[in-house]
Enzyme design. Structure first.
Site, PDB file in Angstrom:
ATOM      1  N   ASP A 135       0.882  -1.167   0.000  1.00  0.00           N
ATOM      2  CA  ASP A 135       0.000   0.000   0.000  1.00  0.00           C
ATOM      3  C   ASP A 135       0.919   1.216   0.000  1.00  0.00           C
ATOM      4  O   ASP A 135       1.629   1.464   0.969  1.00  0.00           O
ATOM      5  CB  ASP A 135      -0.867  -0.036   1.268  1.00  0.00           C
ATOM      6  CG  ASP A 135      -1.769   1.194   1.407  1.00  0.00           C
ATOM      7  OD1 ASP A 135      -1.605   2.156   0.622  1.00  0.00           O
ATOM      8  OD2 ASP A 135      -2.619   1.188   2.316  1.00  0.00           O
ATOM      9  N   ASP A 155      -6.720  -0.571  -1.616  1.00  0.00           N
ATOM     10  CA  ASP A 155      -5.629   0.413  -1.681  1.00  0.00           C
ATOM     11  C   ASP A 155      -4.257  -0.233  -1.876  1.00  0.00           C
ATOM     12  O   ASP A 155      -3.231   0.413  -1.675  1.00  0.00           O
ATOM     13  CB  ASP A 155      -5.630   1.302  -0.421  1.00  0.00           C
ATOM     14  CG  ASP A 155      -5.535   0.484   0.858  1.00  0.00           C
ATOM     15  OD1 ASP A 155      -5.417  -0.754   0.790  1.00  0.00           O
ATOM     16  OD2 ASP A 155      -5.580   1.096   1.942  1.00  0.00           O
ATOM     17  N   TYR A 173      -3.779   9.336   0.188  1.00  0.00           N
ATOM     18  CA  TYR A 173      -3.787   9.065   1.617  1.00  0.00           C
ATOM     19  C   TYR A 173      -2.760   7.998   2.014  1.00  0.00           C
ATOM     20  O   TYR A 173      -2.721   6.915   1.452  1.00  0.00           O
ATOM     21  CB  TYR A 173      -5.194   8.659   2.090  1.00  0.00           C
ATOM     22  CG  TYR A 173      -5.255   8.791   3.581  1.00  0.00           C
ATOM     23  CD1 TYR A 173      -5.195  10.061   4.164  1.00  0.00           C
ATOM     24  CD2 TYR A 173      -5.234   7.688   4.403  1.00  0.00           C
ATOM     25  CE1 TYR A 173      -5.159  10.216   5.532  1.00  0.00           C
ATOM     26  CE2 TYR A 173      -5.201   7.826   5.773  1.00  0.00           C
ATOM     27  CZ  TYR A 173      -5.162   9.089   6.327  1.00  0.00           C
ATOM     28  OH  TYR A 173      -5.100   9.247   7.691  1.00  0.00           O
ATOM     29  N   GLN A 183       2.937   4.251   2.827  1.00  0.00           N
ATOM     30  CA  GLN A 183       2.626   3.697   4.161  1.00  0.00           C
ATOM     31  C   GLN A 183       3.291   2.348   4.457  1.00  0.00           C
ATOM     32  O   GLN A 183       3.730   2.107   5.576  1.00  0.00           O
ATOM     33  CB  GLN A 183       1.096   3.645   4.317  1.00  0.00           C
ATOM     34  CG  GLN A 183       0.535   2.366   4.764  1.00  0.00           C
ATOM     35  CD  GLN A 183      -0.993   2.350   4.899  1.00  0.00           C
ATOM     36  OE1 GLN A 183      -1.663   3.370   5.037  1.00  0.00           O
ATOM     37  NE2 GLN A 183      -1.538   1.164   4.883  1.00  0.00           N
ATOM     38  N   ASN A 207      16.467  -7.595  -0.025  1.00  0.00           N
ATOM     39  CA  ASN A 207      15.272  -8.430  -0.047  1.00  0.00           C
ATOM     40  C   ASN A 207      14.145  -7.634   0.608  1.00  0.00           C
ATOM     41  O   ASN A 207      14.338  -7.064   1.679  1.00  0.00           O
ATOM     42  CB  ASN A 207      15.588  -9.679   0.790  1.00  0.00           C
ATOM     43  CG  ASN A 207      14.519 -10.732   0.679  1.00  0.00           C
ATOM     44  OD1 ASN A 207      13.336 -10.426   0.772  1.00  0.00           O
ATOM     45  ND2 ASN A 207      14.937 -11.961   0.481  1.00  0.00           N
ATOM     46  N   TYR A 246       1.297  -0.296  15.191  1.00  0.00           N
ATOM     47  CA  TYR A 246       0.362  -0.371  14.070  1.00  0.00           C
ATOM     48  C   TYR A 246       0.808   0.551  12.938  1.00  0.00           C
ATOM     49  O   TYR A 246       1.046   1.725  13.140  1.00  0.00           O
ATOM     50  CB  TYR A 246      -1.051   0.038  14.506  1.00  0.00           C
ATOM     51  CG  TYR A 246      -1.988   0.105  13.336  1.00  0.00           C
ATOM     52  CD1 TYR A 246      -2.383  -1.068  12.702  1.00  0.00           C
ATOM     53  CD2 TYR A 246      -2.422   1.315  12.842  1.00  0.00           C
ATOM     54  CE1 TYR A 246      -3.213  -1.024  11.609  1.00  0.00           C
ATOM     55  CE2 TYR A 246      -3.268   1.369  11.737  1.00  0.00           C
ATOM     56  CZ  TYR A 246      -3.655   0.194  11.134  1.00  0.00           C
ATOM     57  OH  TYR A 246      -4.476   0.235  10.037  1.00  0.00           O
ATOM     58  N   LYS A 299      -2.508  -2.324   7.422  1.00  0.00           N
ATOM     59  CA  LYS A 299      -2.944  -3.709   7.366  1.00  0.00           C
ATOM     60  C   LYS A 299      -1.993  -4.545   6.517  1.00  0.00           C
ATOM     61  O   LYS A 299      -1.331  -4.048   5.627  1.00  0.00           O
ATOM     62  CB  LYS A 299      -4.332  -3.753   6.767  1.00  0.00           C
ATOM     63  CG  LYS A 299      -5.244  -4.744   7.397  1.00  0.00           C
ATOM     64  CD  LYS A 299      -5.706  -4.365   8.797  1.00  0.00           C
ATOM     65  CE  LYS A 299      -6.577  -3.143   8.831  1.00  0.00           C
ATOM     66  NZ  LYS A 299      -5.980  -1.903   8.481  1.00  0.00           N
ATOM     67  N   ASP A 308      -2.921  -7.148   4.578  1.00  0.00           N
ATOM     68  CA  ASP A 308      -3.563  -7.340   3.281  1.00  0.00           C
ATOM     69  C   ASP A 308      -2.821  -8.372   2.424  1.00  0.00           C
ATOM     70  O   ASP A 308      -2.110  -8.026   1.473  1.00  0.00           O
ATOM     71  CB  ASP A 308      -3.675  -5.989   2.561  1.00  0.00           C
ATOM     72  CG  ASP A 308      -4.505  -5.015   3.384  1.00  0.00           C
ATOM     73  OD1 ASP A 308      -5.287  -5.450   4.240  1.00  0.00           O
ATOM     74  OD2 ASP A 308      -4.342  -3.808   3.181  1.00  0.00           O
ATOM     75  N   SER A 326      -4.696 -31.007 -13.052  1.00  0.00           N
ATOM     76  CA  SER A 326      -3.748 -32.097 -13.367  1.00  0.00           C
ATOM     77  C   SER A 326      -2.759 -32.400 -12.250  1.00  0.00           C
ATOM     78  O   SER A 326      -1.563 -32.170 -12.386  1.00  0.00           O
ATOM     79  CB  SER A 326      -2.933 -31.756 -14.620  1.00  0.00           C
ATOM     80  OG  SER A 326      -3.770 -31.426 -15.670  1.00  0.00           O
TER      81      SER A 326
HETATM   82  C1  F6R Z   1      -6.562   0.919   6.709  1.00  0.00           C
HETATM   83  C2  F6R Z   1      -7.840   0.674   7.378  1.00  0.00           C
HETATM   84  C3  F6R Z   1      -8.643   1.809   7.852  1.00  0.00           C
HETATM   85  C4  F6R Z   1      -7.900   2.764   8.766  1.00  0.00           C
HETATM   86  C5  F6R Z   1      -8.861   3.888   9.202  1.00  0.00           C
HETATM   87  C6  F6R Z   1      -8.192   4.937  10.062  1.00  0.00           C
HETATM   88  O1  F6R Z   1      -6.116  -0.182   6.034  1.00  0.00           O
HETATM   89  O2  F6R Z   1      -8.273  -0.429   7.499  1.00  0.00           O
HETATM   90  O3  F6R Z   1      -9.811   1.316   8.481  1.00  0.00           O
HETATM   91  O4  F6R Z   1      -7.393   2.081   9.867  1.00  0.00           O
HETATM   92  O5  F6R Z   1      -9.380   4.530   8.063  1.00  0.00           O
HETATM   93  O6  F6R Z   1      -7.086   5.426   9.366  1.00  0.00           O
HETATM   94  P1  F6R Z   1      -6.219   6.681   9.870  1.00  0.00           P
HETATM   95  O7  F6R Z   1      -5.761   6.368  11.258  1.00  0.00           O
HETATM   96  O8  F6R Z   1      -5.115   6.735   8.859  1.00  0.00           O
HETATM   97  O9  F6R Z   1      -7.136   7.863   9.819  1.00  0.00           O
HETATM   98 MG    MG Z   2      -4.087   2.181   3.141  1.00  0.00          MG
HETATM   99 MG    MG Z   3      -4.976  -2.278   1.995  1.00  0.00          MG
END
Ligand code: F6R
Ligand code: MG
Ligand code: MG
Length: 365
Positions: free
Chosen positions: A13, A53, A91, A95, A105, A229, A232, A234, A243
């Protein structure tokens, strides 16, 4: 012996549009331009895609897994796409790139990786699964069903070539350990582990009769890498089919049940994993519910013939309806478990601050 082919699926992402819901088309164009310039020198072929994303780079080459040049190409692509994301003020630009400089790697640097090397068969159908708003353990249940459950995969019962079963490589992502488990003999041992999706994750699956690779998944946990944190995980997962492997339909079948996975809203809620076409993978309801997409290709001497958008099929309409019904039920729990994750698993929390504030008011009972 024929030269082996490597399939590398690397994703990150590097900026969302709008919020965390989807991807700006300019990021795809940029990634395509960069991978195109590496085609014929480094790559046999590539396909750029997205799931929510997450920018998805699917590449074929002859360099083997964990190859520095391939990983650097993916890393540089993410870095350049981050620049595009920054220029558009998208946004969370960059990230998932957790370090400043590439060192050999992409593992442990943020992007998710699933790679396998094998000898291409006379016909080689490949399925690439990508999920958004969830974590690598999301593949545990479908992989178990595909490769160990005869109620899903009838081939395990009636096809000589897979009747011997599969071997599961399971990673304990908290203890950084791995184990090989043979199925069907050890399915109960497997299930006590992989039913706990937060800790045990299926990394790879091999055919027991000859050790041939069947499936591989990404297992990186961004929060464990960064210590906090940061977004995600993902995950992605690749499966070979037909086969001597489960049929395409046996690989797709588990997703007709939208099982409940962690990762929805702020990485802190459970939600159903909804199977959708690529164009429907733009999670906007409460930043979800979590999505899974699948692209299918036929490999042709290292070239990717495709893709076919595998969940673009009305036979998954019921799964989507079921997912919406489950989403409604879970959402009505608001901030309560089991919609909200247990305290230790939420990716956002105010608990330490609240406990500190209330410290003096707690009395023994
Ligand atoms: C991101 C996700 C979203 C964010 C949420 C808050 O993958 O799952 O639910 O966690 O939009 O995001 P922030 O803290 O960046 O405003
Ligand atoms: Mg994101
Ligand atoms: Mg994502």
């Amino acid at each position: 012996m024929a030269e082996k082919i490597t399939v590398s699926h690397i994703k990150a992402d590097v900026g969302g549009y709008v919020g965390h819901s989807s991807m700006h088309p300019r990021l795809i164009l940029k990634a395509e331009e960069l991978l195109k310039s590496a085609k014929d020198t480094l790559l046999e072929d590539f396909h750029v895609s997205k799931c929510g994303d997450d920018l998805q780079l699917i590449m074929t080459h002859r360099k083997g897994v964990e190859n520095e040049e391939i990983h650097k190409l993916a890393w540089d692509t993410f870095v350049e796409c981050t620049e595009v994301a920054k220029s558009l003020k998208l946004y969370g630009a960059g990230q998932d790139l957790l370090v400043d400089t590439f060192s050999g790697n992409v593992k442990g640097m943020g992007p998710g990786v699933a790679e396998m090397e094998f000898e291409e068969r006379p016909s080689e159908p490949l399925l690439f699964f990508m999920a958004d708003k969830t974590s690598p353990g999301a593949w545990n249940m479908p992989l178990y069903k595909i490769f160990a459950d005869p109620f899903n995969t009838i081939g395990l019962v009636i096809d000589e070539k897979i009747h011997g079963g599969f071997r599961f490589e399971v990673h304990d992502v908290k203890e950084s350990k791995k184990i090989l488990i043979n199925c069907p003999e050890e399915v109960y041992d497997l299930l006590i582990l992989i039913g706990s999706v937060d800790r045990f994750v299926i990394k790879a699956i091999y055919r027991k009769s000859d050790g041939e690779i069947a499936s591989v998944s990404s297992t990186q946990k961004l929060a464990l890498i960064a210590g906090k944190y940061v977004g995600k995980d993902d995950p992605v997962m690749i499966s070979r089919s037909q086969s001597g492997f489960p049929a395409v339909g046996e690989v797709m079948e588990p997703f007709s049940f939208p099982h409940i996975v962690p990762g929805w809203m702020r990485g802190s809620h459970n939600g159903p994993l909804m199977p959708v076409s690529i164009k429907e993978a733009n999670p906007t309801r409460f930043d979800g519910p979590p999505r899974v997409v699948c692209l299918g290709f036929q490999l042709n001497n290292g070239k990717l013939v495709g893709p076919r958008d595998m969940f673009d099929d009305p036979s998954f309409d019921n799964a989507r309806k079921m997912a919406n019904d489950i989403a409604d039920i879970l959402r009505r729990h608001g901030p309560f478990e089991p919609h909200r994750l247990p305290l230790g698993e939420m990716e956002y929390t105010t608990l330490p601050a609240v406990m500190k504030k209330l410290e003096d008011r707690f009395e023994n009972i």
